[in-house]
Design a protein around this motif. Sequence first.
Motif, PDB file in Angstrom:
ATOM      1  N   GLU A   5       0.815  -1.217   0.000  1.00 17.49           N
ATOM      2  CA  GLU A   5       0.000   0.000   0.000  1.00 17.49           C
ATOM      3  C   GLU A   5       0.847   1.265   0.000  1.00 17.49           C
ATOM      4  O   GLU A   5       0.574   2.218  -0.723  1.00 17.49           O
ATOM      5  N   GLU A   6       1.903   1.304   0.817  1.00 16.65           N
ATOM      6  CA  GLU A   6       2.717   2.516   0.916  1.00 16.65           C
ATOM      7  C   GLU A   6       3.547   2.785  -0.341  1.00 16.65           C
ATOM      8  O   GLU A   6       4.054   3.877  -0.529  1.00 16.65           O
ATOM      9  N   ARG A   7       3.662   1.780  -1.210  1.00 21.46           N
ATOM     10  CA  ARG A   7       4.418   1.938  -2.454  1.00 21.46           C
ATOM     11  C   ARG A   7       3.509   2.207  -3.653  1.00 21.46           C
ATOM     12  O   ARG A   7       3.978   2.366  -4.765  1.00 21.46           O
ATOM     13  N   LYS A   8       2.191   2.215  -3.420  1.00 19.57           N
ATOM     14  CA  LYS A   8       1.265   2.490  -4.510  1.00 19.57           C
ATOM     15  C   LYS A   8       1.249   3.970  -4.833  1.00 19.57           C
ATOM     16  O   LYS A   8       1.476   4.820  -3.980  1.00 19.57           O
ATOM     17  N   LEU A   9       0.976   4.253  -6.080  1.00 20.51           N
ATOM     18  CA  LEU A   9       0.804   5.624  -6.536  1.00 20.51           C
ATOM     19  C   LEU A   9      -0.540   6.121  -6.017  1.00 20.51           C
ATOM     20  O   LEU A   9      -1.564   5.464  -6.219  1.00 20.51           O
ATOM     21  N   LEU A  10      -0.542   7.258  -5.326  1.00 25.56           N
ATOM     22  CA  LEU A  10      -1.790   7.873  -4.888  1.00 25.56           C
ATOM     23  C   LEU A  10      -2.172   8.930  -5.914  1.00 25.56           C
ATOM     24  O   LEU A  10      -1.391   9.845  -6.191  1.00 25.56           O
ATOM     25  N   VAL A  11      -3.335   8.766  -6.509  1.00 26.75           N
ATOM     26  CA  VAL A  11      -3.848   9.720  -7.476  1.00 26.75           C
ATOM     27  C   VAL A  11      -5.002  10.462  -6.809  1.00 26.75           C
ATOM     28  O   VAL A  11      -6.009   9.849  -6.453  1.00 26.75           O
ATOM     29  N   ILE A  12      -4.823  11.764  -6.617  1.00 23.86           N
ATOM     30  CA  ILE A  12      -5.877  12.597  -6.055  1.00 23.86           C
ATOM     31  C   ILE A  12      -6.584  13.291  -7.210  1.00 23.86           C
ATOM     32  O   ILE A  12      -5.951  13.963  -8.023  1.00 23.86           O
ATOM     33  N   ILE A  13      -7.897  13.084  -7.275  1.00 27.88           N
ATOM     34  CA  ILE A  13      -8.732  13.741  -8.288  1.00 27.88           C
ATOM     35  C   ILE A  13      -9.563  14.779  -7.548  1.00 27.88           C
ATOM     36  O   ILE A  13     -10.326  14.433  -6.645  1.00 27.88           O
ATOM     37  N   ARG A  14      -9.400  16.030  -7.934  1.00 24.50           N
ATOM     38  CA  ARG A  14     -10.198  17.100  -7.327  1.00 24.50           C
ATOM     39  C   ARG A  14     -11.277  17.515  -8.322  1.00 24.50           C
ATOM     40  O   ARG A  14     -10.978  17.850  -9.463  1.00 24.50           O
ATOM     41  N   ALA A  44      -5.976  -1.353  -9.170  1.00 21.99           N
ATOM     42  CA  ALA A  44      -5.870  -1.461  -7.715  1.00 21.99           C
ATOM     43  C   ALA A  44      -4.534  -2.042  -7.248  1.00 21.99           C
ATOM     44  O   ALA A  44      -4.113  -1.783  -6.129  1.00 21.99           O
ATOM     45  N   GLY A  45      -3.858  -2.774  -8.103  1.00 24.96           N
ATOM     46  CA  GLY A  45      -2.581  -3.361  -7.712  1.00 24.96           C
ATOM     47  C   GLY A  45      -1.466  -2.350  -7.521  1.00 24.96           C
ATOM     48  O   GLY A  45      -0.533  -2.590  -6.752  1.00 24.96           O
ATOM     49  N   ILE A  46      -1.566  -1.191  -8.207  1.00 26.20           N
ATOM     50  CA  ILE A  46      -0.478  -0.213  -8.090  1.00 26.20           C
ATOM     51  C   ILE A  46      -0.956   1.213  -7.813  1.00 26.20           C
ATOM     52  O   ILE A  46      -0.140   2.102  -7.585  1.00 26.20           O
ATOM     53  N   ILE A  47      -2.289   1.432  -7.823  1.00 23.34           N
ATOM     54  CA  ILE A  47      -2.797   2.794  -7.644  1.00 23.34           C
ATOM     55  C   ILE A  47      -3.842   2.831  -6.537  1.00 23.34           C
ATOM     56  O   ILE A  47      -4.705   1.959  -6.447  1.00 23.34           O
ATOM     57  N   ARG A  48      -3.746   3.866  -5.707  1.00 24.61           N
ATOM     58  CA  ARG A  48      -4.793   4.212  -4.744  1.00 24.61           C
ATOM     59  C   ARG A  48      -5.416   5.506  -5.237  1.00 24.61           C
ATOM     60  O   ARG A  48      -4.723   6.390  -5.744  1.00 24.61           O
ATOM     61  N   TRP A  49      -6.700   5.634  -5.100  1.00 24.08           N
ATOM     62  CA  TRP A  49      -7.420   6.808  -5.582  1.00 24.08           C
ATOM     63  C   TRP A  49      -7.985   7.592  -4.405  1.00 24.08           C
ATOM     64  O   TRP A  49      -8.382   7.011  -3.400  1.00 24.08           O
ATOM     65  N   GLN A  50      -8.060   8.902  -4.585  1.00 28.51           N
ATOM     66  CA  GLN A  50      -8.737   9.760  -3.617  1.00 28.51           C
ATOM     67  C   GLN A  50      -9.496  10.806  -4.433  1.00 28.51           C
ATOM     68  O   GLN A  50      -8.872  11.651  -5.087  1.00 28.51           O
ATOM     69  N   VAL A  51     -10.810  10.740  -4.402  1.00 29.17           N
ATOM     70  CA  VAL A  51     -11.649  11.684  -5.142  1.00 29.17           C
ATOM     71  C   VAL A  51     -12.243  12.651  -4.123  1.00 29.17           C
ATOM     72  O   VAL A  51     -12.953  12.238  -3.200  1.00 29.17           O
ATOM     73  N   VAL A  52     -11.913  13.936  -4.283  1.00 25.98           N
ATOM     74  CA  VAL A  52     -12.326  14.954  -3.318  1.00 25.98           C
ATOM     75  C   VAL A  52     -12.838  16.195  -4.048  1.00 25.98           C
ATOM     76  O   VAL A  52     -12.488  16.437  -5.205  1.00 25.98           O
ATOM     77  N   GLN A  75       8.406  10.817 -12.926  1.00 20.79           N
ATOM     78  CA  GLN A  75       8.300   9.735 -11.954  1.00 20.79           C
ATOM     79  C   GLN A  75       6.980   8.975 -12.124  1.00 20.79           C
ATOM     80  O   GLN A  75       6.944   7.753 -12.005  1.00 20.79           O
ATOM     81  N   VAL A  76       5.917   9.715 -12.408  1.00 19.87           N
ATOM     82  CA  VAL A  76       4.618   9.085 -12.627  1.00 19.87           C
ATOM     83  C   VAL A  76       4.676   8.198 -13.869  1.00 19.87           C
ATOM     84  O   VAL A  76       4.150   7.084 -13.880  1.00 19.87           O
ATOM     85  N   GLU A  77       5.334   8.681 -14.909  1.00 17.23           N
ATOM     86  CA  GLU A  77       5.491   7.889 -16.147  1.00 17.23           C
ATOM     87  C   GLU A  77       6.131   6.539 -15.845  1.00 17.23           C
ATOM     88  O   GLU A  77       5.700   5.513 -16.376  1.00 17.23           O
ATOM     89  N   LYS A  78       7.141   6.519 -14.974  1.00 19.66           N
ATOM     90  CA  LYS A  78       7.827   5.257 -14.643  1.00 19.66           C
ATOM     91  C   LYS A  78       6.885   4.284 -13.950  1.00 19.66           C
ATOM     92  O   LYS A  78       6.914   3.086 -14.221  1.00 19.66           O
ATOM     93  N   VAL A  79       6.031   4.797 -13.074  1.00 19.22           N
ATOM     94  CA  VAL A  79       5.065   3.930 -12.397  1.00 19.22           C
ATOM     95  C   VAL A  79       4.055   3.387 -13.407  1.00 19.22           C
ATOM     96  O   VAL A  79       3.740   2.193 -13.409  1.00 19.22           O
ATOM     97  N   LEU A  80       3.567   4.258 -14.273  1.00 17.85           N
ATOM     98  CA  LEU A  80       2.552   3.853 -15.245  1.00 17.85           C
ATOM     99  C   LEU A  80       3.099   2.898 -16.297  1.00 17.85           C
ATOM    100  O   LEU A  80       2.332   2.169 -16.931  1.00 17.85           O
ATOM    101  N   ASP A  81       4.418   2.875 -16.470  1.00 15.62           N
ATOM    102  CA  ASP A  81       5.036   1.897 -17.377  1.00 15.62           C
ATOM    103  C   ASP A  81       4.672   0.469 -16.978  1.00 15.62           C
ATOM    104  O   ASP A  81       4.555  -0.406 -17.827  1.00 15.62           O
ATOM    105  N   PHE A  82       4.453   0.232 -15.681  1.00 17.66           N
ATOM    106  CA  PHE A  82       4.113  -1.108 -15.198  1.00 17.66           C
ATOM    107  C   PHE A  82       2.769  -1.584 -15.731  1.00 17.66           C
ATOM    108  O   PHE A  82       2.509  -2.775 -15.780  1.00 17.66           O
ATOM    109  N   ILE A  83       1.889  -0.648 -16.090  1.00 16.18           N
ATOM    110  CA  ILE A  83       0.589  -1.045 -16.639  1.00 16.18           C
ATOM    111  C   ILE A  83       0.487  -0.639 -18.110  1.00 16.18           C
ATOM    112  O   ILE A  83      -0.598  -0.549 -18.669  1.00 16.18           O
TER     113      ILE A  83
END
Length: 108
Positions: A5-14, A44-52, A75-83
């Motif tokens: 969980e602590e290594r997942k990308l957190l995407v905040i959508i406002r 869900a395997g690599i991203i956590r979402w927060q919609v606010v 840095q985000v591009e490198k994470v998204l390379d996994f998917i």
Amino acid sequence: MSVAEERKLLVIIRVEPGCLGPDGADHIEGFCQLAQLAFEPRYAGIIRWQVVPRYDKSLPELQYLMANKNLAHEQVEKVLDFINLSLDDFEIETGDRLSMLIDKTLRR
């Protein structure tokens, strides 16, 4: 693929209250809760979402964090390379999904 969980990308959508119409401020909290449920299973395997709600216009509509640190687009591009997604494609997909949820809500 799944990471801790602590290594997942957190995407905040406002979300702007006005996107829900003239009385959007009355509905934005509930909309964000429903949108949160719609986004949670996505990657869900690599991203956590927060919609606010986006009450503070100085904050970005999309924000990316990992371990409570803001990430640069590279840095985000490198994470998204996994998917196998580019940041541009990911942001388009996210915007399209959010627009679909807004349209669905406005039709009610």
